[in-house]
Design an enzyme around this catalytic site. Structure first.
Site, mmCIF file in Angstrom:
data_model
loop_
_atom_site.group_PDB
_atom_site.id
_atom_site.type_symbol
_atom_site.label_atom_id
_atom_site.label_comp_id
_atom_site.label_asym_id
_atom_site.label_seq_id
_atom_site.Cartn_x
_atom_site.Cartn_y
_atom_site.Cartn_z
ATOM 1 N N ASP A 332 0.855 -1.165 0.000
ATOM 2 C CA ASP A 332 0.000 0.000 0.000
ATOM 3 C C ASP A 332 0.901 1.227 0.000
ATOM 4 O O ASP A 332 2.087 1.144 0.330
ATOM 5 C CB ASP A 332 -0.895 -0.024 1.243
ATOM 6 C CG ASP A 332 -2.002 1.009 1.182
ATOM 7 O OD1 ASP A 332 -2.254 1.535 0.100
ATOM 8 O OD2 ASP A 332 -2.597 1.289 2.231
ATOM 9 N N ASP A 599 -1.747 -2.128 6.136
ATOM 10 C CA ASP A 599 -2.134 -1.956 7.541
ATOM 11 C C ASP A 599 -3.601 -1.617 7.734
ATOM 12 O O ASP A 599 -4.031 -1.320 8.842
ATOM 13 C CB ASP A 599 -1.291 -0.847 8.172
ATOM 14 C CG ASP A 599 -1.536 0.522 7.520
ATOM 15 O OD1 ASP A 599 -2.208 0.563 6.479
ATOM 16 O OD2 ASP A 599 -1.055 1.532 8.060
ATOM 17 N N ASP A 603 -6.700 -3.955 3.321
ATOM 18 C CA ASP A 603 -5.524 -4.770 2.998
ATOM 19 C C ASP A 603 -5.675 -6.226 3.443
ATOM 20 O O ASP A 603 -4.828 -7.060 3.111
ATOM 21 C CB ASP A 603 -4.271 -4.175 3.654
ATOM 22 C CG ASP A 603 -3.902 -2.823 3.076
ATOM 23 O OD1 ASP A 603 -3.885 -2.713 1.835
ATOM 24 O OD2 ASP A 603 -3.656 -1.884 3.843
ATOM 25 N N ASN A 667 23.802 -43.718 1.059
ATOM 26 C CA ASN A 667 23.945 -44.826 2.007
ATOM 27 C C ASN A 667 23.040 -45.999 1.645
ATOM 28 O O ASN A 667 23.441 -47.170 1.703
ATOM 29 C CB ASN A 667 23.626 -44.356 3.429
ATOM 30 C CG ASN A 667 24.763 -43.543 4.024
ATOM 31 O OD1 ASN A 667 25.888 -43.567 3.515
ATOM 32 N ND2 ASN A 667 24.487 -42.813 5.089
ATOM 33 N N ASN A 692 22.273 -42.062 11.323
ATOM 34 C CA ASN A 692 21.441 -40.940 10.899
ATOM 35 C C ASN A 692 21.339 -39.877 11.980
ATOM 36 O O ASN A 692 21.415 -38.673 11.716
ATOM 37 C CB ASN A 692 20.032 -41.429 10.544
ATOM 38 C CG ASN A 692 19.965 -41.952 9.118
ATOM 39 O OD1 ASN A 692 20.985 -42.047 8.447
ATOM 40 N ND2 ASN A 692 18.773 -42.303 8.661
ATOM 41 N N ASP A 696 22.643 -36.070 11.843
ATOM 42 C CA ASP A 696 21.723 -34.945 12.071
ATOM 43 C C ASP A 696 22.213 -34.060 13.212
ATOM 44 O O ASP A 696 22.169 -32.827 13.116
ATOM 45 C CB ASP A 696 20.319 -35.465 12.372
ATOM 46 C CG ASP A 696 19.603 -35.945 11.112
ATOM 47 O OD1 ASP A 696 19.885 -35.387 10.042
ATOM 48 O OD2 ASP A 696 18.770 -36.865 11.201
#
Length: 857
Positions: A332, A599, A603, A667, A692, A696
């Site tokens: 806007d 705002d 909108d 893998n 794993n 991770d």
């Protein structure tokens, strides 16, 4: 229907609504309240704590893990001779942790829908049986006659009965910063009912004056409610959600292809179908990035914390990534590109040259008029004070005034100076002032106002009006005879010139627009304000607006036609909320990631539609509740900082996905090959799960990792093909070195029998885990790692710590807890050699990527 209510005469309207100028009777009001219900806006079904909990648990990655956990429970516990709880418990803990993080985040905005229907005031004055009563706004009914004064908010849609200096701010609905004067008749001819001057809308507020209005729509029938209803549906998925959904589908497809193949191969070769099933489950576990929800959430949370330091509050974590992916910002105009206030910009003589005398006369007019000063009067007074004009006030005494009305479109004051000279000063619409002027003044020289001069004056007016200035005219007449003044005295005036007003652009807006453009973000203005004003602002901040489209013609275009136009048009003016939403939707259909910043009530629909919705802490409630991101400063420079942080977040998530997908696939490909030739399982399920998890956990520092400067220069989008390409190229490359490791363990160390399988498992466990950790540093940047691009300290620590843990597990008796036997230290130089070769091959692949201009990340 608004057209009808605007045009129908009041007596007919009273009759239709069973009301009168004295208001409803108490009994009739009670009857209508019981019949139609209270004046509240109903929202659609609210989400419950239970539904939010289910949403947090049931996501594609968790579904995979839940299925695997059920099968693991049956094979490892229910039907197993030696019960093994470790794998099952580990998977369940992962599901709980990732679900808890998602659930906690969703609870923060759980009551958003309920807040949409709250209004700022609780009571209002109405006429009941010709008596003023103060009642709760929820008891307002159609036909009620309401008394309004400055500061009130309209609790329903109304038709104005009478008004005096009644100015309403409709900025929240239309985006127009200038208050609109409302009165009992409609003075405009417009297809947009928001422009009607005798209709007021729920949610707007009274700036000045007084009025009576009759309620024509309440509660769910108001225009305000129609906007809320348009955003009550489930918000469209943003690009992040679409991306994660695509990745989930990709992993599921690969899992459903590989798992049955591995199950059949192992079952046929080893003739042990239970072990084959167990191993197939292991492969499924290996293909699932168990920590993906945790890594993603923590990366997004880190981005949110970082952005909060730049005065940006993130309500929806997934919007962080979308923030960085955004390539079109729709905004806007009012308050975003402009300062959201009226200032006096110009004071010009009739021929368009600066003239301080015009400001002086305008100041005397605005200062001496009685009543509440409107925003224009205040702008004149403030500017005059800045020019130190207050001293002239002591020279004048007000004798009388002729107030403003909508028919004359002007107001006058009559002053007397110390020499007893009388002077009438008039301020008003340019055409109206010209019509009562007979002379004009340039440089203190008064001449007759000819038709040729009038044309020149109008040319000046049109020039500045088209440039976005709101122009008013100033005129005066000396030696007015002292008597009872009336509008007939407003004649044969001397036209002095113009005063021009502007909602000025922000100083930072131009710099921000340029910075966004340099970083691949196009800015489009969607405003309810007039085209001239919007063009002026766009020119100032550097937004190209050679092609501009107004709300009056936009509905004439089909979606196909408008899709083509929006690729060239950066300015859309006089739009209603649904038209704004349509533009955002068509941009998305053109494959753009769209951010919307606004705002106001108007909108809310485009905010709901956008991939990432941005508002400010001073916005109306409905805009703030719809938005994903709230800015504590209504400044595009703040937005720019958030965009860069979003790109960093997206980069770190992409790193994890490409590493996890390619590493896990590699893998599993290695497992598939090994299972064909080895007389035992190449890895046990617990080995793959632990591997794993270690891989991770080595990436827990990824959310805090550095991102190459070049990466954040342009927006990045989810590219499933890129992840698949990464998986299909780097996965098999890792498998080549896995096979080399198998050959060394088989022929070099002689681990060929079932009795020595724990040693074989240990060797591959060490190499497989460390190689995948090492490759983190080679995949995280397209540059040479450690030399041209350094990882963050947190990522360095997390990867180094896991490497040490792996070495301890592999070369000590600790590994026996997961059925590994310590491998001889002679394996270390072989391990180092394999790792060097593996890293070199990745550097070669990077070089090939660069030569073919393929993005690495």
């Amino acid at each position: 229907k608004m057209i009808y209510y605007s045009n129908v005469d009041l007596e007919s309207l009273y009759l239709e609504l069973s009301s009168s100028k004295d208001g409803l009777s108490v009994s009739k009001a009670e009857e209508l309240l019981n019949e139609n219900g209270p004046n509240i806006i109903k929202t659609k079904k609210k989400s419950t704590v239970f539904s939010r909990l289910i949403s947090a648990v049931i996501n594609p990655f968790n579904v995979i893990l839940i299925i695997i956990s059920i099968v693991t429970f049956l094979t490892d516990i229910v039907f197993a001779t030696n019960k093994d709880y470790l794998t099952f418990v580990t998977i369940v803990v992962l599901i709980i942790v990732s679900s808890a993080i998602s659930f906690v985040q969703s609870e923060k905005s759980a009551n958003a829908a309920q807040k949409l229907s709250k209004m700022i005031i609780n009571t209002i004055e109405v006429y009941r049986d010709n008596q003023i009563e103060t009642i709760p706004i929820v008891n307002i009914v159609v036909g009620d006659v309401i008394k309004f004064s400055s500061g009130d908010m309209l609790p329903a849609d109304i038709r104005i009965i009478n008004a005096k200096d009644f100015f309403i701010s409709q900025a929240s609905l239309t985006g127009e910063s200038t208050p609109i004067e409302k009165h009992s008749t409609n003075k405009v001819n417009s297809p947009n009912f928001l422009d009607y001057t005798n209709i007021g809308f729920a949610g707007t507020n009274v700036i000045s004056g007084t009025a009576l209005g009759i309620v024509i729509a309440s509660g769910q029938d108001t225009f305000y409610a129609s906007i809320i209803d348009s955003i009550s549906s489930k918000k469209p998925k943003n690009s992040f959600e679409k991306g994660t959904s695509s990745i989930s589908k990709l992993l599921l497809i690969i899992t459903f292809i590989m798992v049955p193949i591995i199950f059949l191969i192992n079952g046929l070769i080893k003739n042990d179908w239970l072990d084959a099933l167990l191993f197939a489950i292991t492969v499924a576990v290996g293909l699932t990035p168990e920590m993906l929800p945790v890594i993603m959430t923590s990366t997004l949370a880190k981005g949110a914390v970082k952005i909060s330091q730049k005065k940006v509050i993130v309500k929806n974590l997934s919007s962080i990534q979308t923030f960085g992916e955004m390539d079109v910002l729709c905004t806007d105009k009012t308050g975003t590109l402009t300062q959201d206030k009226i200032i006096l910009e110009k004071y010009l003589n009739p021929l368009g040259h600066d003239d301080i005398r015009v400001l002086r006369h305008a100041y005397l007019n605005s200062y001496f008029q009685t009543g509440l000063k409107n925003l224009i009067d205040l702008a004149v007074i403030n500017h005059a004070k800045a020019e130190n004009m207050e001293v002239i006030l002591t020279n004048y005494t007000k004798i009388d005034e002729l107030p403003f009305d909508f028919t004359r479109r002007r107001m006058s004051v009559i002053l007397e100076d110390k020499n007893q000279k009388n002077q009438l000063i008039t301020k008003g619409a340019v055409e109206e002032i010209l019509s009562i002027s007979s002379f004009y003044d340039v440089g203190g020289v008064v001449n007759e106002l000819t038709e040729e001069i009038k044309k020149q004056i109008l040319d000046v007016y049109y020039k500045y009006n088209n440039d976005g200035l709101r122009m008013l005219a100033i005129a005066q007449k000396n030696f007015v005879e002292i008597k009872t003044f009336n509008i007939q005295d407003e004649s044969q005036l001397v036209f002095l010139g113009f005063i021009g007003f502007l909602d000025p652009p922000k100083d930072s807006a131009k710099q921000a627009i340029l910075a966004l453009k340099e970083h691949g973000i196009r800015t489009i203005v969607l405003t309810g304000d007039s085209e001239g004003v919007a063009k002026k602002v766009c020119d100032y901040v550097g937004i190209e607006n050679g092609l501009a489209i107004t709300g009056e013609v936009i509905d004439d275009y089909s979606d196909t036609e408008l899709k083509e136009l929006i690729e060239q048009c950066n300015l859309f003016s006089k739009l209603n909320p649904n038209q704004k939403q349509r533009v955002v939707r068509l941009l998305q259909e053109n494959k753009h990631t769209v951010g919307y910043m606004g705002d106001g009530i108007n909108d809310a629909p485009p905010l709901h539609q956008a991939d990432v919705s941005i508002s400010v802490d001073t916005a109306v409630d409905i805009a703030k509740e719809t938005a994903d991101i709230i800015l504590l400063e209504k400044d595009l420079m703040v937005l720019q900082a958030g965009v860069f942080e979003g790109r960093k977040t997206f980069g770190n998530i992409t790193k994890y996905l490409k590493m996890a997908a390619s590493g896990n696939f590699g893998n599993m490909f290695s497992l598939l090959i090994a299972s064909i030739f080895l007389p035992f399982l190449p890895m046990l399920p617990i080995h793959i799960l632990v591997q794993n998890l270690l891989n991770d956990f080595s990436q827990v520092g990824m959310p805090f990792d550095n991102v190459d400067k070049e990466y954040i220069e342009k927006p990045k989008k989810w590219d499933i093909k890129s992840i698949l390409r990464f998986m299909l190229i780097l996965g098999p490359i890792s498998s080549i070195f896995d096979i080399l490791c198998f050959i060394v363990l088989w022929f070099g160390f002689g681990y060929k029998s079932i009795e020595s399988q724990a040693l074989f498992h240990c060797g591959w466990f060490i190499f497989g885990t460390i190689s995948q950790i090492l490759i983190i540093h080679f995949i995280r940047t397209k540059k040479i790692p450690f030399i041209q691009s350094r990882p963050s300290l947190s990522l360095t620590i997390s990867t180094l710590a896991i490497v040490i843990i792996v070495l301890i597990i592999g070369f000590s008796s600790i590994g026996t807890a997961i059925d590994l036997e310590p491998i001889p230290l002679l394996f270390i130089p072989i391990l180092l050699g394999l790792l060097v070769l593996y890293a070199s091959s990745i550097l070669l692949i990077k070089y090939i990527y660069k030569k073919k201009n393929i993005d690495w990340l």
